[in-house]
Motif scaffolding. Structure first.
Motif, PDB file in Angstrom:
ATOM      1  N   ARG A 182      54.746  37.630  37.595  1.00 30.08           N
ATOM      2  CA  ARG A 182      54.235  37.179  36.589  1.00 30.08           C
ATOM      3  C   ARG A 182      52.893  37.963  36.104  1.00 30.08           C
ATOM      4  N   ASP A 183      52.711  37.569  34.749  1.00 20.67           N
ATOM      5  CA  ASP A 183      51.366  38.234  34.145  1.00 20.67           C
ATOM      6  C   ASP A 183      50.254  37.992  35.028  1.00 20.67           C
ATOM      7  N   HIS A 184      50.156  36.618  35.638  1.00 22.31           N
ATOM      8  CA  HIS A 184      48.890  36.610  36.601  1.00 22.31           C
ATOM      9  C   HIS A 184      49.085  36.933  38.063  1.00 22.31           C
ATOM     10  N   ASP A 185      50.014  37.617  38.210  1.00 15.66           N
ATOM     11  CA  ASP A 185      50.438  38.154  39.623  1.00 15.66           C
ATOM     12  C   ASP A 185      49.698  39.520  39.764  1.00 15.66           C
ATOM     13  N   ASN A 186      48.841  39.691  40.574  1.00 12.13           N
ATOM     14  CA  ASN A 186      47.656  40.901  40.844  1.00 12.13           C
ATOM     15  C   ASN A 186      47.304  41.059  42.131  1.00 12.13           C
ATOM     16  N   LYS A 187      46.951  42.310  42.353  1.00 12.29           N
ATOM     17  CA  LYS A 187      46.768  42.704  43.894  1.00 12.29           C
ATOM     18  C   LYS A 187      45.370  42.162  43.948  1.00 12.29           C
ATOM     19  N   ILE A 188      44.682  42.138  43.034  1.00  8.04           N
ATOM     20  CA  ILE A 188      43.223  41.631  43.105  1.00  8.04           C
ATOM     21  C   ILE A 188      42.825  40.232  42.317  1.00  8.04           C
ATOM     22  N   TRP A 189      42.692  39.205  43.017  1.00  6.09           N
ATOM     23  CA  TRP A 189      42.352  37.877  42.528  1.00  6.09           C
ATOM     24  C   TRP A 189      41.885  36.915  43.600  1.00  6.09           C
ATOM     25  N   TYR A 190      40.404  37.138  43.406  1.00  8.83           N
ATOM     26  CA  TYR A 190      39.566  36.457  44.518  1.00  8.83           C
ATOM     27  C   TYR A 190      38.097  36.131  43.891  1.00  8.83           C
ATOM     28  N   ALA A 191      37.602  35.109  44.294  1.00  3.22           N
ATOM     29  CA  ALA A 191      36.333  34.659  43.892  1.00  3.22           C
ATOM     30  C   ALA A 191      34.989  35.246  44.658  1.00  3.22           C
ATOM     31  N   ASP A 192      33.964  35.558  43.811  1.00  6.00           N
ATOM     32  CA  ASP A 192      32.814  36.074  44.366  1.00  6.00           C
ATOM     33  C   ASP A 192      32.087  34.585  44.631  1.00  6.00           C
TER      34      ASP A 192
END
Length: 222
Positions: A182-192
């Motif tokens: 999906r559009d929001h499927d990303n290899k980088i998605w995490y919180a600072d």
């Protein structure tokens, strides 16, 4: 997340009506639940002051209300705070979401549709989220501020899937990319999580393994 009018009505119009009505009375704290979807796709950890580049109507209206709440807090000096949760999981999660779906399929010894194994999520167990909301509700001098709530770690879908397999003693083999990213499927998605940890001395109580175990136990005991 594609019905424009419905998404706008629920996530923006209704939220504004609620906050404006609350503003007529004295309240101790108004906590706006935003979303990591407000950030859009990034190439690094997501910080509260990052440029917002939502890629869905849901993210757009979540971001719009967060900005409204932040502005109202500053102009009217109101105790309004925004929290941006990342991937919250655990008991009570909708059955169609990732963790419940994997558990249901593995319980039938069938592999669920899977995106690329390299896609990541920042996973946080529901009890840790509740703990943070309680801390936020009593914290002073944070009017108008925005806080991420996640683990601060990126877990690949492969890691999550394999961890659930171990917990469930499943031998089901993964069939990757049987579901379109999906559009929001990303290899980088995490919180600072730096600001959240500094301001609240917040520590996650649940590892991914412990949270998934409790989630499975809940489903198993239904």
């Amino acid at each position: 997340q594609k019905n424009f009018n419905k998404i706008k009505s629920i996530n923006y119009n209704s939220s504004i009506n609620l906050l404006n009505e609350c503003s007529k009375y004295k309240f101790a704290k108004f906590i706006n639940t935003g979303s990591s979807s407000e950030y859009g796709n990034k190439t690094k950890k997501m910080k509260g002051n990052d440029k917002l580049e939502p890629i869905s109507y849901y993210g757009l209206f979540k971001a719009a209300f967060t900005l409204y709440a932040q502005t109202k807090a500053k102009i009217e000096n109101l105790p309004i705070v925004s929290v941006r949760p990342f991937h919250v999981y655990g008991p009570g999660e909708e059955a169609t979401r990732m963790i419940p779906t994997i558990i249901q399929y593995l319980g039938r010894n069938v592999c669920p549709p899977l995106v690329s194994p390299k896609i990541t999520r920042d996973m946080i167990y529901i009890d840790d989220v509740i703990k943070f909301y309680i801390m936020t509700s009593v914290k002073k001098n944070i009017n108008g501020q925005i806080f991420n709530i996640g683990s601060g770690k990126k877990y690949s879908i492969e890691t999550i899937f394999e961890e659930l397999k171990k917990i469930m003693h499943s031998k089901t083999k993964a069939k990757w990319s049987t579901m379109k990213n999906r559009d929001h499927d990303n290899k980088i998605w995490y919180a600072d999580m730096k600001k959240t940890k500094q301001k609240f001395k917040f520590k996650n109580s649940y590892t991914l393994k412990a949270g998934l175990q409790k989630t499975f136990d809940h489903f198993n005991n239904k």
